[in-house]
Motif scaffolding. Structure first.
Motif, short mmCIF file in Angstrom:
data_model
loop_
_atom_site.label_atom_id
_atom_site.label_comp_id
_atom_site.label_asym_id
_atom_site.label_seq_id
_atom_site.Cartn_x
_atom_site.Cartn_y
_atom_site.Cartn_z
N GLY A 33 0.78 -1.24 0.00
CA GLY A 33 0.00 0.00 0.00
C GLY A 33 0.81 1.28 0.00
N LYS A 34 2.17 1.17 -0.01
CA LYS A 34 3.01 2.38 -0.06
C LYS A 34 3.16 2.80 -1.53
CE LYS A 34 4.57 1.98 4.37
NZ LYS A 34 5.25 0.74 4.65
N GLN A 35 3.75 3.99 -1.72
CA GLN A 35 4.02 4.47 -3.09
C GLN A 35 5.51 4.81 -3.23
OE1 GLN A 35 0.52 7.20 -2.71
NE2 GLN A 35 0.61 7.11 -4.94
N ALA A 36 6.00 4.80 -4.47
CA ALA A 36 7.44 5.02 -4.68
C ALA A 36 7.71 5.83 -5.93
CB ALA A 36 8.15 3.67 -4.78
N GLY A 68 0.84 -6.14 -12.19
CA GLY A 68 -0.10 -6.02 -11.07
C GLY A 68 0.02 -4.67 -10.37
N LEU A 69 1.10 -3.92 -10.65
CA LEU A 69 1.20 -2.57 -10.07
C LEU A 69 0.84 -1.56 -11.15
CD1 LEU A 69 4.54 -2.42 -8.03
CD2 LEU A 69 2.23 -2.66 -7.16
N ASN A 70 0.22 -0.47 -10.74
CA ASN A 70 -0.06 0.61 -11.69
C ASN A 70 1.13 1.56 -11.68
OD1 ASN A 70 -2.60 -0.37 -12.33
ND2 ASN A 70 -3.52 0.61 -10.53
N ILE A 71 1.77 1.69 -12.84
CA ILE A 71 3.00 2.51 -12.91
C ILE A 71 2.76 3.69 -13.84
CG2 ILE A 71 5.46 2.45 -13.49
CD1 ILE A 71 5.44 -0.55 -12.96
N GLU A 79 -2.05 15.31 -15.16
CA GLU A 79 -2.99 14.19 -14.96
C GLU A 79 -2.30 13.02 -14.27
OE1 GLU A 79 -4.55 13.47 -18.86
OE2 GLU A 79 -5.80 15.29 -18.81
N ILE A 80 -1.08 12.69 -14.73
CA ILE A 80 -0.33 11.57 -14.12
C ILE A 80 -0.07 11.89 -12.65
CG2 ILE A 80 1.88 10.31 -14.13
CD1 ILE A 80 0.48 9.55 -16.60
N MET A 81 0.34 13.12 -12.39
CA MET A 81 0.66 13.52 -11.01
C MET A 81 -0.57 13.42 -10.13
SD MET A 81 3.63 14.31 -9.97
CE MET A 81 3.63 13.76 -8.28
N ALA A 82 -1.72 13.85 -10.69
CA ALA A 82 -2.97 13.80 -9.91
C ALA A 82 -3.32 12.35 -9.59
CB ALA A 82 -4.09 14.47 -10.70
N ARG A 83 -3.10 11.45 -10.55
CA ARG A 83 -3.39 10.02 -10.33
C ARG A 83 -2.46 9.44 -9.26
NH1 ARG A 83 -3.24 6.58 -15.40
NH2 ARG A 83 -4.02 5.01 -13.95
N PHE A 84 -1.20 9.88 -9.29
CA PHE A 84 -0.23 9.39 -8.28
C PHE A 84 -0.64 9.90 -6.90
CE2 PHE A 84 4.11 9.61 -6.24
CZ PHE A 84 4.32 8.24 -6.18
N LEU A 93 -1.87 5.31 -8.87
CA LEU A 93 -0.59 4.76 -9.36
C LEU A 93 0.28 4.50 -8.14
CD1 LEU A 93 0.12 7.41 -12.17
CD2 LEU A 93 -0.82 5.12 -12.51
N GLN A 94 0.93 3.33 -8.13
CA GLN A 94 1.78 3.02 -6.96
C GLN A 94 3.24 3.44 -7.19
OE1 GLN A 94 -0.40 0.19 -8.14
NE2 GLN A 94 -1.80 1.46 -6.94
N LEU A 95 3.65 3.44 -8.45
CA LEU A 95 5.05 3.75 -8.75
C LEU A 95 5.09 4.81 -9.84
CD1 LEU A 95 8.12 3.20 -8.59
CD2 LEU A 95 7.79 1.29 -10.16
N LEU A 96 5.92 5.84 -9.63
CA LEU A 96 6.04 6.89 -10.64
C LEU A 96 7.48 6.92 -11.13
CD1 LEU A 96 4.56 9.22 -12.05
CD2 LEU A 96 5.36 10.73 -10.25
N VAL A 97 7.65 6.64 -12.43
CA VAL A 97 8.98 6.73 -13.06
C VAL A 97 9.07 8.15 -13.64
CG1 VAL A 97 10.47 5.85 -14.88
CG2 VAL A 97 9.00 4.27 -13.61
#
Length: 690
Positions: free
Chosen positions: A480-483, A514-517, A531-536, A541-545
């Motif tokens: 449940g954490k984000q990275a 299985g992770l939303n990146i 939009e990506i930032m808002a989703r994170f 989204l669990q992982l942001l590259v």
């Protein structure tokens, strides 16, 4: 030739046509005098011949010897090897780029003069690609009669060509006087400007090369002082002009601020209260506030700005908040709405992506007097009309450049009144730079973090352990954490950075099913990034590259893990900014510096600093030491980065003396200022347009 002749364009010199003038312009050289002030970076000593038996590793030497053999080797890289001897010893010349004509020049017994740096090689000491010339037996071997200057260059211009041009300029200097804008009384013990310029372009053979290398020669000292004084004057002049303006006096009860603070779940820190007090004092004066608020990542600068804004609003004025990126501007917009809407205050929005009716609607709200306006640099487009702008808050000002900040100030001018300005930065600026880069500003520091912030644990690992890190991210995200996964590249190319981020995104998407990146990089449209930032932020989204576009201000409390690839390629302050994107909540956060082995000594030192401290000011001091001011301030817009001879880190011990001299000039020789500033800063002096 009179001194006015030194002001003539370089095209009056023999052999300088339009094409060469264009190349010189890239080095900010347009007049004969500009050539004289294009100063050497360092020197080479070609005034004496060194016996080969006396050469040590790392020496830059002139040698003369006879060819013993010349051969082409076919090892890993094809190379031309020439062995020279002079009776005291021998040395090898090694050329990787050569042709057979060149090889045939080196006949056995031929006499060769060369210059190069001695490095250890397969056959003892070697000179790689030395400069060389063949000497005929009846010729005397010549050496230079002064140290050889090495100048900053631009593409298409060689050292030799630039040296020839500077020789022509020096010949003109012999016939005339160069105007000295510093009174002799200021530095009675230093050489004159003319002597200093002549010596630095042509140091005699007995000049102390050690002093010159360390920039401690009296002639260098003379010019360093002048350049630092010019820099300081440009800022003091700006401050002086600014203080002569009138500003609205905000007589506020502080009631709105109290209401807002009462709604917050935590009290202000002592440092926040102190800085609010300093700002309140400024905005109750009739001259415009110019205050820089520095605070480490997460110190609560925006809250301090909000309290200042409410005082302006309570006094009946509008406030504009400007941020360098849409992501950051949107975050401010969201924060201010959250704080101000319950107080019944309208917050308007202005960014480049607003088009058509939506844009028109916001323009009307701003013109009608919306108390708070948040936006990007779109705020100073001509179509934006403020109603009664009393306070401008600029976030990360060094991203804008002084002139942009000033143009917003002009927009807010009403009659004789200018708005107050509050500048915020999360890039802690060492005292040295603050004295020099921001001499036109008063400075406040929020040096206390809000309670409940857990320190971020930083570890440095080689990229050979990448798989381990990927697994660790997977575990954290499934819990449940984000990275964040940040990609950087050595080439300063946005295209390549984006490509690296895309490749990493594809690789991690395959490995972490299985992770939303999500993926964010500089080439995406602002709308897509937002939009990506808002989703994170919403934890979809669990992982942001990402590339380094996420470095400033983005707030996702649930993100607790960050991986930074190739951290050795970023400045410490930038790494510190990036790291500050995690640890925003009360959970333990981690930052992994994934470096590529082997690390250089400098790389190791920088990684160690990041591991050992979270104090942004300590980090900034170290960054300044390791990388220099142009890099620490993050841009070339300060006018500081391109100094001709001064160096703020090396020469910081002179700054107090410089301050005194600059103030004396301001007081007693005001007519000297424009030509002095123009000589050293030229078109870089945005301040001249104030």
């Amino acid at each position: 030739m009179g001194s006015d002749q030194l002001a003539q364009p370089v095209t009056i010199l023999k052999g300088v046509g339009a094409a060469l003038a264009e190349k010189l312009a890239k080095l900010h050289i347009s007049t004969v005098e500009d050539l004289l002030f294009h100063l050497p970076l360092r020197y080479q000593d070609r005034t004496r011949i060194t016996p080969m038996g006396a050469i040590r590793r790392g020496d830059e030497v002139v040698v003369v010897g006879q060819v013993a053999l010349a051969d082409v080797t076919k090892g890993r890289r094809r190379a031309l090897i020439v062995r020279l001897g002079d009776g005291t010893g021998s040395i090898t010349l090694r050329f990787f780029h050569f042709n057979m004509t060149q090889k045939n020049q080196f006949r056995k017994g031929a006499l060769v003069r060369c210059y190069g740096e001695a490095r250890p090689g397969a056959s003892g000491l070697e000179l790689y690609h030395p400069e060389y010339s063949l000497v005929s037996q009846d010729q005397t071997v010549s050496v230079d009669d002064h140290l050889t200057p090495i100048y900053p260059l631009t593409e298409g211009l060689t050292q030799n060509r630039l040296r020839q041009l500077i020789q022509l300029a020096l010949a003109e200097l012999q016939k005339t006087e160069v105007v000295d804008w510093l009174p002799k009384s200021l530095f009675p013990n230093l050489p004159s400007l003319k002597e200093s310029l002549q010596l630095l372009h042509e140091p005699p053979p007995d000049a102390p090369i050690d002093e010159l290398t360390r920039y401690k020669h009296p002639s260098q000292h003379r010019l360093i002082m002048e350049e630092l004084i010019a820099q300081q004057l440009s800022l003091l002049k700006l401050r002086q002009q600014h203080k002569h303006h009138q500003a609205p006096v905000f007589k506020a009860t502080g009631q709105l601020g109290q209401q807002m603070l009462a709604r917050l779940p935590f009290p202000l820190t002592g440092a926040q209260s102190r800085v609010i007090g300093e700002i309140t004092q400024d905005i109750q004066q009739p001259s415009p506030m110019l205050r820089l608020v520095q605070g480490d990542v997460g110190a609560g600068k925006t809250l301090v700005a909000a309290i200042a804004a409410l005082q302006a609003i309570e006094a009946g004025y509008q406030v504009a908040v400007m941020a360098p990126t849409e992501i950051l501007a949107e975050q401010h917009y969201s924060n201010f709405r959250q704080w101000f809407t319950p107080l019944g205050l309208d917050v308007a929005w202005m960014a480049g992506k607003l088009k058509g009716k939506a844009r028109q609607a916001q323009l009307e709200r701003i013109a009608a007097g919306a108390p708070m306006v948040v936006g990007t640099h779109a705020l100073f487009q001509e179509s934006v009309e403020f109603n009664k702008l009393g306070l401008i808050i600029v976030d990360e000002q060094h991203r804008f450049g002084v002139h942009q900040r000033l143009s917003l100030r002009e927009k807010g001018q009403q009659g004789d009144l200018y708005p107050h300005q509050l500048i915020m930065t999360a890039t802690p600026i060492p005292r040295t730079l603050a004295m020099s880069a921001y001499a036109d500003l008063d400075t406040s520091v929020i040096d206390e973090l809000p309670p409940g912030r857990t320190p971020i644990e930083t570890v440095a690992l080689p990229d050979s352990r990448r798989d381990e890190i990927v697994e660790r991210i997977a575990t954290a995200c499934y819990q449940g954490k984000q990275a964040y996964w940040v990609c950087t590249l050595i080439e300063d190319s946005e295209a390549l950075q984006c490509q690296a981020a895309e490749t990493t995104f594809e690789d991690l998407s395959v490995r972490l099913k299985g992770l939303n990146i999500g993926l964010i990089h500089g080439r995406m449209k602002a709308q897509e990034k937002a939009e990506i930032m808002a989703r994170f932020k919403a934890n979809e989204l669990q992982l942001l590259v990402a590339t380094t576009v996420i470095e400033v201000g983005v707030d996702v409390p649930n993100a607790t893990l960050m991986v930074i690839e190739n951290p050795e390629r970023l400045g410490l302050s930038q790494l510190h900014q990036l790291r500050g994107r995690v640890g925003r909540g009360d959970q333990q956060s981690y930052c992994v510096l994934l470096y590529h082995s082997p690390l250089s000594r400098n790389g190791k030192a920088r990684v160690a600093v990041m591991r050992d401290t979270q104090d942004g000011f300590q980090i900034a001091e170290k960054d300044l030491e390791l990388r220099g001011p142009g890099e620490v301030l993050g841009t070339r817009q300060t006018g500081l980065a391109q100094m001709k001879i001064a160096d703020l880190v090396r020469d910081q011990y002179l700054l107090d003396e410089v301050n005194i001299a600059a103030n004396q000039l301001l007081r007693h020789y005001p007519h000297h200022l424009p030509p002095l500033v123009d000589r050293w800063l030229g078109s870089a002096d945005q301040y001249a347009q104030v």
